[in-house]
Design a protein around this motif. Structure first.
Motif, PDB file in Angstrom:
ATOM      1  N   ARG A  35     -24.408   4.349  35.676  1.00  0.00           N
ATOM      2  CA  ARG A  35     -25.221   4.236  36.902  1.00  0.00           C
ATOM      3  C   ARG A  35     -24.329   4.307  38.138  1.00  0.00           C
ATOM      4  N   LEU A  36     -23.210   3.589  38.108  1.00  0.00           N
ATOM      5  CA  LEU A  36     -22.297   3.575  39.257  1.00  0.00           C
ATOM      6  C   LEU A  36     -21.731   4.973  39.513  1.00  0.00           C
ATOM      7  N   MET A  37     -21.335   5.652  38.434  1.00  0.00           N
ATOM      8  CA  MET A  37     -20.778   7.004  38.595  1.00  0.00           C
ATOM      9  C   MET A  37     -21.846   7.982  39.085  1.00  0.00           C
ATOM     10  N   SER A  38     -23.087   7.766  38.657  1.00  0.00           N
ATOM     11  CA  SER A  38     -24.181   8.622  39.096  1.00  0.00           C
ATOM     12  C   SER A  38     -24.374   8.503  40.603  1.00  0.00           C
ATOM     13  N   TYR A  39     -24.362   7.259  41.114  1.00  0.00           N
ATOM     14  CA  TYR A  39     -24.491   7.057  42.559  1.00  0.00           C
ATOM     15  C   TYR A  39     -23.318   7.693  43.293  1.00  0.00           C
ATOM     16  N   SER A  40     -22.122   7.567  42.731  1.00  0.00           N
ATOM     17  CA  SER A  40     -20.934   8.142  43.355  1.00  0.00           C
ATOM     18  C   SER A  40     -21.041   9.659  43.405  1.00  0.00           C
ATOM     19  N   ASN A  41     -21.516  10.271  42.308  1.00  0.00           N
ATOM     20  CA  ASN A  41     -21.671  11.730  42.258  1.00  0.00           C
ATOM     21  C   ASN A  41     -22.736  12.221  43.233  1.00  0.00           C
ATOM     22  N   ASP A  42     -23.708  11.335  43.533  1.00  0.00           N
ATOM     23  CA  ASP A  42     -24.757  11.695  44.483  1.00  0.00           C
ATOM     24  C   ASP A  42     -24.273  11.606  45.927  1.00  0.00           C
ATOM     25  N   GLY A  43     -23.037  11.125  46.112  1.00  0.00           N
ATOM     26  CA  GLY A  43     -22.448  11.081  47.444  1.00  0.00           C
ATOM     27  C   GLY A  43     -22.759   9.834  48.246  1.00  0.00           C
ATOM     28  N   LEU A  44     -23.302   8.794  47.603  1.00  0.00           N
ATOM     29  CA  LEU A  44     -23.594   7.561  48.329  1.00  0.00           C
ATOM     30  C   LEU A  44     -22.291   6.861  48.687  1.00  0.00           C
ATOM     31  N   THR A  45     -22.134   6.526  49.952  1.00  0.00           N
ATOM     32  CA  THR A  45     -20.886   5.875  50.394  1.00  0.00           C
ATOM     33  C   THR A  45     -20.872   4.395  50.047  1.00  0.00           C
ATOM     34  N   GLU A  46     -22.047   3.804  49.950  1.00  0.00           N
ATOM     35  CA  GLU A  46     -22.117   2.384  49.626  1.00  0.00           C
ATOM     36  C   GLU A  46     -23.294   2.135  48.698  1.00  0.00           C
ATOM     37  N   VAL A  47     -23.030   1.434  47.601  1.00  0.00           N
ATOM     38  CA  VAL A  47     -24.064   1.140  46.608  1.00  0.00           C
ATOM     39  C   VAL A  47     -24.301  -0.361  46.597  1.00  0.00           C
ATOM     40  N   THR A  48     -25.516  -0.775  46.808  1.00  0.00           N
ATOM     41  CA  THR A  48     -25.855  -2.199  46.831  1.00  0.00           C
ATOM     42  C   THR A  48     -26.320  -2.659  45.451  1.00  0.00           C
ATOM     43  N   PHE A  49     -26.346  -3.973  45.261  1.00  0.00           N
ATOM     44  CA  PHE A  49     -26.866  -4.530  44.019  1.00  0.00           C
ATOM     45  C   PHE A  49     -28.317  -4.110  43.821  1.00  0.00           C
ATOM     46  N   ASP A  50     -29.071  -4.044  44.908  1.00  0.00           N
ATOM     47  CA  ASP A  50     -30.480  -3.638  44.802  1.00  0.00           C
ATOM     48  C   ASP A  50     -30.599  -2.220  44.263  1.00  0.00           C
ATOM     49  N   ASP A  51     -29.676  -1.343  44.696  1.00  0.00           N
ATOM     50  CA  ASP A  51     -29.682   0.040  44.190  1.00  0.00           C
ATOM     51  C   ASP A  51     -29.501   0.057  42.678  1.00  0.00           C
ATOM     52  N   ILE A  52     -28.531  -0.746  42.200  1.00  0.00           N
ATOM     53  CA  ILE A  52     -28.190  -0.741  40.767  1.00  0.00           C
ATOM     54  C   ILE A  52     -29.290  -1.390  39.938  1.00  0.00           C
ATOM     55  N   ILE A  53     -29.852  -2.471  40.468  1.00  0.00           N
ATOM     56  CA  ILE A  53     -30.873  -3.222  39.724  1.00  0.00           C
ATOM     57  C   ILE A  53     -32.172  -2.426  39.614  1.00  0.00           C
ATOM     58  N   ASP A  54     -32.487  -1.654  40.660  1.00  0.00           N
ATOM     59  CA  ASP A  54     -33.743  -0.902  40.685  1.00  0.00           C
ATOM     60  C   ASP A  54     -33.890  -0.011  39.448  1.00  0.00           C
ATOM     61  N   GLY A  55     -34.934  -0.250  38.682  1.00  0.00           N
ATOM     62  CA  GLY A  55     -35.200   0.546  37.487  1.00  0.00           C
ATOM     63  C   GLY A  55     -34.420   0.127  36.261  1.00  0.00           C
ATOM     64  N   SER A  56     -33.646  -0.978  36.361  1.00  0.00           N
ATOM     65  CA  SER A  56     -32.852  -1.458  35.218  1.00  0.00           C
ATOM     66  C   SER A  56     -33.334  -2.844  34.797  1.00  0.00           C
ATOM     67  N   THR A  57     -32.700  -3.393  33.769  1.00  0.00           N
ATOM     68  CA  THR A  57     -33.020  -4.760  33.335  1.00  0.00           C
ATOM     69  C   THR A  57     -31.952  -5.755  33.788  1.00  0.00           C
ATOM     70  N   PHE A  58     -30.992  -5.293  34.598  1.00  0.00           N
ATOM     71  CA  PHE A  58     -29.944  -6.181  35.083  1.00  0.00           C
ATOM     72  C   PHE A  58     -30.513  -7.216  36.049  1.00  0.00           C
ATOM     73  N   THR A  59     -30.012  -8.471  35.926  1.00  0.00           N
ATOM     74  CA  THR A  59     -30.279  -9.480  36.941  1.00  0.00           C
ATOM     75  C   THR A  59     -29.095  -9.512  37.891  1.00  0.00           C
ATOM     76  N   ARG A  60     -29.252 -10.114  39.056  1.00  0.00           N
ATOM     77  CA  ARG A  60     -28.161 -10.186  40.019  1.00  0.00           C
ATOM     78  C   ARG A  60     -26.960 -10.924  39.434  1.00  0.00           C
ATOM     79  N   GLU A  61     -27.237 -12.039  38.757  1.00  0.00           N
ATOM     80  CA  GLU A  61     -26.150 -12.841  38.179  1.00  0.00           C
ATOM     81  C   GLU A  61     -25.400 -12.049  37.111  1.00  0.00           C
ATOM     82  N   GLU A  62     -26.149 -11.385  36.237  1.00  0.00           N
ATOM     83  CA  GLU A  62     -25.540 -10.587  35.168  1.00  0.00           C
ATOM     84  C   GLU A  62     -24.739  -9.435  35.757  1.00  0.00           C
ATOM     85  N   LEU A  63     -25.306  -8.774  36.756  1.00  0.00           N
ATOM     86  CA  LEU A  63     -24.650  -7.644  37.391  1.00  0.00           C
ATOM     87  C   LEU A  63     -23.328  -8.066  38.028  1.00  0.00           C
TER      88      LEU A  63
END
Length: 199
Positions: A35-63
């Motif tokens: 997921r992190l590499m996908s965001y990087s390949n999309d050219g996003l300069t900054e990835v937030t926890f909300d970006d990563i959590i969206d559509g996943s089963t990760f919780t903030r604490e786990e992430l």
């Protein structure tokens, strides 16, 4: 629409998918990296926890714990740069790529025979006092076939783990990685037995 969806392919690092367990990752950490590499390949300069959590089963604490683990174990780094006068953090995947590169360059550096493999399995089964499972056979065969460890190196790793009262192959794999780094004169992080309270 279903035919369109069926043939959508997302670029994924195949070496990572094929060898994530070998370098000490589990499925959750691997999916997080993808997921992190996908965001990087999309050219996003900054990835937030909300970006990563969206559509996943990760919780903030786990992430948070997973990212800390990836950084602490040198799978990713953090880059700081200024964008439009604002300090922005981005993920550096070069440490991960280096580990994957080592998988390729160190493949099949040792030769072994069926007798060597049989001897290794018998040695470990006698030491553990039990029969090894199919997944354990496959994992150790991969150490020989894919990672280039010698039978003696694997025995050494198993012996070190056994002296610490541990028969986990994940633990043995960490020892083997340390042995490889020592043989390549790479910096080695002191190996600690967290189960025994080493700090």
């Amino acid at each position: 629409m279903d035919e369109y969806i069926k043939y959508i392919n997302i670029p994924v690092n195949k070496i990572l998918i094929d060898h994530y367990a070998t370098i000490g990752l589990d499925e959750k950490m691997t999916m997080l990296l993808i997921r992190l590499m996908s965001y990087s390949n999309d050219g996003l300069t900054e990835v937030t926890f909300d970006d990563i959590i969206d559509g996943s089963t990760f919780t903030r604490e786990e992430l948070s714990k997973l990212i800390q683990h990836l950084i602490a174990n040198q799978f990713i780094g953090i880059n700081n740069k200024v964008v439009s006068g604002k300090h922005v953090e981005s993920y550096d995947f070069n440490p991960l790529y280096k580990k994957l590169e080592n998988i390729i360059t160190n493949k099949a550096t040792h030769t072994y025979t069926k007798n060597d493999v049989s001897d290794l399995f018998q040695y470990i089964e006698k030491l553990y006092g039990r029969t090894l499972g199919p997944s354990e056979y496959e994992r150790m065969t991969a150490w020989l076939r894919d990672d280039g460890y010698s039978v003696d190196q694997i025995k050494e790793g198993v012996d070190i783990a056994y002296k610490n009262d541990i028969t986990s192959l994940s633990y043995v794999e960490k020892i083997l990685n340390s042995i490889k780094k020592e043989s390549n004169n790479e910096p080695v992080i002191p190996f600690k037995n967290w189960l025994k309270g080493d700090i």
